[in-house]
Design a protein around this motif. Structure first.
Motif, PDB file in Angstrom:
ATOM      1  N   ALA A  40     -27.429   9.581  13.383  1.00  0.00           N
ATOM      2  CA  ALA A  40     -25.925  10.411  12.908  1.00  0.00           C
ATOM      3  C   ALA A  40     -25.836  11.800  13.750  1.00  0.00           C
ATOM      4  CB  ALA A  40     -26.435  11.065  11.640  1.00  0.00           C
ATOM      5  N   VAL A  41     -26.938  12.151  14.680  1.00  0.00           N
ATOM      6  CA  VAL A  41     -26.638  13.145  15.518  1.00  0.00           C
ATOM      7  C   VAL A  41     -25.571  12.895  16.610  1.00  0.00           C
ATOM      8  CG1 VAL A  41     -27.972  14.838  17.140  1.00  0.00           C
ATOM      9  CG2 VAL A  41     -29.038  14.118  15.144  1.00  0.00           C
ATOM     10  N   PHE A  42     -25.722  11.835  17.144  1.00  0.00           N
ATOM     11  CA  PHE A  42     -24.680  11.121  18.227  1.00  0.00           C
ATOM     12  C   PHE A  42     -23.706  10.426  17.715  1.00  0.00           C
ATOM     13  CE2 PHE A  42     -29.123  11.656  19.849  1.00  0.00           C
ATOM     14  CZ  PHE A  42     -28.853  12.707  20.926  1.00  0.00           C
ATOM     15  N   SER A  43     -23.523  10.262  16.419  1.00  0.00           N
ATOM     16  CA  SER A  43     -22.379   9.474  15.888  1.00  0.00           C
ATOM     17  C   SER A  43     -21.203  10.231  16.195  1.00  0.00           C
ATOM     18  CB  SER A  43     -22.524   9.527  14.167  1.00  0.00           C
ATOM     19  OG  SER A  43     -21.369   8.925  13.659  1.00  0.00           O
ATOM     20  N   GLN A 125     -33.425  13.502   1.647  1.00  0.00           N
ATOM     21  CA  GLN A 125     -34.725  13.217   2.009  1.00  0.00           C
ATOM     22  C   GLN A 125     -35.319  11.993   1.745  1.00  0.00           C
ATOM     23  OE1 GLN A 125     -37.077  16.635  -0.133  1.00  0.00           O
ATOM     24  NE2 GLN A 125     -36.034  18.166   1.116  1.00  0.00           N
ATOM     25  N   LEU A 126     -34.678  10.904   0.989  1.00  0.00           N
ATOM     26  CA  LEU A 126     -35.057   9.659   0.534  1.00  0.00           C
ATOM     27  C   LEU A 126     -34.648   8.749   1.643  1.00  0.00           C
ATOM     28  CD1 LEU A 126     -34.007   9.766  -3.172  1.00  0.00           C
ATOM     29  CD2 LEU A 126     -36.200  10.387  -2.191  1.00  0.00           C
ATOM     30  N   SER A 127     -35.385   7.489   1.720  1.00  0.00           N
ATOM     31  CA  SER A 127     -34.882   6.486   2.601  1.00  0.00           C
ATOM     32  C   SER A 127     -33.584   5.681   1.772  1.00  0.00           C
ATOM     33  CB  SER A 127     -35.881   5.422   2.465  1.00  0.00           C
ATOM     34  OG  SER A 127     -36.186   4.870   1.258  1.00  0.00           O
ATOM     35  N   PRO A 128     -32.945   5.069   2.620  1.00  0.00           N
ATOM     36  CA  PRO A 128     -31.860   4.403   2.025  1.00  0.00           C
ATOM     37  C   PRO A 128     -32.125   3.392   0.941  1.00  0.00           C
ATOM     38  CG  PRO A 128     -31.684   4.389   4.348  1.00  0.00           C
ATOM     39  CD  PRO A 128     -32.962   4.892   4.187  1.00  0.00           C
ATOM     40  N   GLU A 129     -33.410   2.943   1.026  1.00  0.00           N
ATOM     41  CA  GLU A 129     -33.791   1.974  -0.416  1.00  0.00           C
ATOM     42  C   GLU A 129     -33.879   2.700  -1.290  1.00  0.00           C
ATOM     43  OE1 GLU A 129     -34.256   0.200   3.507  1.00  0.00           O
ATOM     44  OE2 GLU A 129     -35.196   2.067   3.009  1.00  0.00           O
ATOM     45  N   LYS A 130     -34.561   3.927  -1.250  1.00  0.00           N
ATOM     46  CA  LYS A 130     -34.979   4.845  -2.608  1.00  0.00           C
ATOM     47  C   LYS A 130     -33.593   5.515  -2.724  1.00  0.00           C
ATOM     48  CE  LYS A 130     -39.274   4.859  -3.298  1.00  0.00           C
ATOM     49  NZ  LYS A 130     -39.758   4.251  -4.760  1.00  0.00           N
ATOM     50  N   MET A 131     -32.535   5.722  -1.909  1.00  0.00           N
ATOM     51  CA  MET A 131     -31.333   6.074  -2.658  1.00  0.00           C
ATOM     52  C   MET A 131     -30.580   5.286  -3.420  1.00  0.00           C
ATOM     53  SD  MET A 131     -29.645   7.857   0.941  1.00  0.00           S
ATOM     54  CE  MET A 131     -30.259   9.146   1.936  1.00  0.00           C
ATOM     55  N   ALA A 132     -30.724   4.075  -2.799  1.00  0.00           N
ATOM     56  CA  ALA A 132     -30.093   2.868  -3.496  1.00  0.00           C
ATOM     57  C   ALA A 132     -30.653   2.917  -4.987  1.00  0.00           C
ATOM     58  CB  ALA A 132     -30.205   1.380  -2.790  1.00  0.00           C
ATOM     59  N   ASN A 161     -26.221  13.568   3.274  1.00  0.00           N
ATOM     60  CA  ASN A 161     -26.183  13.411   4.724  1.00  0.00           C
ATOM     61  C   ASN A 161     -25.426  11.963   5.185  1.00  0.00           C
ATOM     62  OD1 ASN A 161     -28.148  11.211   3.932  1.00  0.00           O
ATOM     63  ND2 ASN A 161     -29.749  12.021   5.072  1.00  0.00           N
ATOM     64  N   ASP A 162     -25.273  11.331   5.969  1.00  0.00           N
ATOM     65  CA  ASP A 162     -24.617  10.358   6.411  1.00  0.00           C
ATOM     66  C   ASP A 162     -25.114   9.143   5.684  1.00  0.00           C
ATOM     67  OD1 ASP A 162     -22.985  12.052   7.976  1.00  0.00           O
ATOM     68  OD2 ASP A 162     -23.608  11.052   9.939  1.00  0.00           O
ATOM     69  N   ASN A 163     -26.375   8.914   5.563  1.00  0.00           N
ATOM     70  CA  ASN A 163     -27.186   7.996   5.179  1.00  0.00           C
ATOM     71  C   ASN A 163     -26.801   7.827   3.691  1.00  0.00           C
ATOM     72  OD1 ASN A 163     -28.564   6.499   7.076  1.00  0.00           O
ATOM     73  ND2 ASN A 163     -30.547   7.914   6.820  1.00  0.00           N
ATOM     74  N   LEU A 164     -26.750   8.821   3.012  1.00  0.00           N
ATOM     75  CA  LEU A 164     -26.494   8.910   1.705  1.00  0.00           C
ATOM     76  C   LEU A 164     -24.950   8.338   1.416  1.00  0.00           C
ATOM     77  CD1 LEU A 164     -26.944   9.417  -1.474  1.00  0.00           C
ATOM     78  CD2 LEU A 164     -26.245  11.843  -1.064  1.00  0.00           C
ATOM     79  N   ILE A 165     -24.001   8.965   2.045  1.00  0.00           N
ATOM     80  CA  ILE A 165     -22.634   8.403   2.003  1.00  0.00           C
ATOM     81  C   ILE A 165     -22.578   7.020   2.139  1.00  0.00           C
ATOM     82  CG2 ILE A 165     -20.428   9.018   2.910  1.00  0.00           C
ATOM     83  CD1 ILE A 165     -21.364  11.334   1.605  1.00  0.00           C
TER      84      ILE A 165
END
Length: 258
Positions: A40-43, A125-132, A161-165
């Motif tokens: 996401a830093v270089f997105s 702070q969660l992984s995408p799997e935990k977010m889901a 963060n970007d992962n959550l969106i």
């Protein structure tokens, strides 16, 4: 003499490059700590939730986060009925478990029922799997109670963060923030909440309240009356936001693309 000047120029250039490299490494480190994702830093673009909506109409939405307690929930619903206002409630999974009849009543009275996670964690702070998992566990609970899957999600603490969106989008959710914070959780009294909300709303605003805020029975009628007197129509967030053909500006304001 010329060689000395040349060597000095090279040394200065090297030092500048070293300083720039150190600065870049530091910026990357800070960004990774913030986003939790080095990609996401270089997105080229940062993912943003919906803070407000660009609209020529005098429409706004008010919302209530429900995580602890239900002492004032029925009073809120009665007040909304009195002023013929439909709103949006964001429910945490353990709140829905504890007050299932309230969940049904919110939906029965015509309000949006949104998702506010299952355990109220810091989602970035969660992984995408935990977010889901946080999304879908509560989404399923709400669907079982009211017969409809929620499509609106508000991150606990407003942290994202970007992962959550992206994870929310992949699971059928629009991520909703707010551009007017009532600060009702600070328990400053009735008038500070009324003034803060009514002075800061504009077309397309989304206002944040909490269902168990101390003075909500007193300030909610006053806020609604002032907003309606100013010509604002208060609608559920699902009716305020654009579902397709939109872009986000850098403040999180949703703009329709025609």
């Amino acid at each position: 003499m010329r060689k000395t000047y040349y060597r000095n120029d090279i040394n200065i250039t090297v030092r500048l490059l070293i300083v720039l490299c150190i600065a870049l490494v530091f910026l990357v480190y800070v960004s990774v700590k913030t986003t939790g994702n080095i990609a996401a830093v270089f997105s080229p673009t940062k993912e943003l939730p919906i803070y407000s909506v660009e609209t020529p109409e005098k429409k706004i939405a008010i919302s209530f986060d429900a995580a602890w307690g239900n002492e004032y929930t029925n009073d809120i619903l009665d007040t909304l009925d009195k002023y013929k206002v439909k709103s949006t409630f964001f429910l945490v999974g353990f709140w829905a478990d504890k007050y299932p009849e309230d969940v049904k009543e919110i939906a029965k009275r015509g309000h949006d029922v949104g998702n506010h996670s299952t355990t109220h964690p810091n989602m970035p702070q969660l992984s995408p799997e935990k977010m889901a998992e946080e999304l879908n566990t509560t989404g399923q609970k709400i669907e079982e109670l009211i017969g409809k899957k929620p499509t609106l999600f508000r991150p606990p603490f407003g942290d994202y963060n970007d992962n959550l969106i992206r994870t929310c989008r992949e699971n059928g959710y629009y991520v909703i923030q707010w551009d007017v914070d009532s600060l009702d959780w600070k328990e400053l009294g009735v008038q500070p909440v009324v003034d803060r909300v009514t002075r800061n709303v504009r077309n397309g605003s989304i206002v944040l309240f909490h269902n168990n805020a101390k003075y909500i029975k007193e300030y909610l009628p006053l806020v609604i009356e002032r907003l309606q007197e100013s010509g604002y129509e208060i609608v559920p967030i699902s009716e305020l936001i654009y579902k397709e053909n939109f872009m986000m500006d850098n403040t999180g304001r949703q703009i329709q693309v025609k």
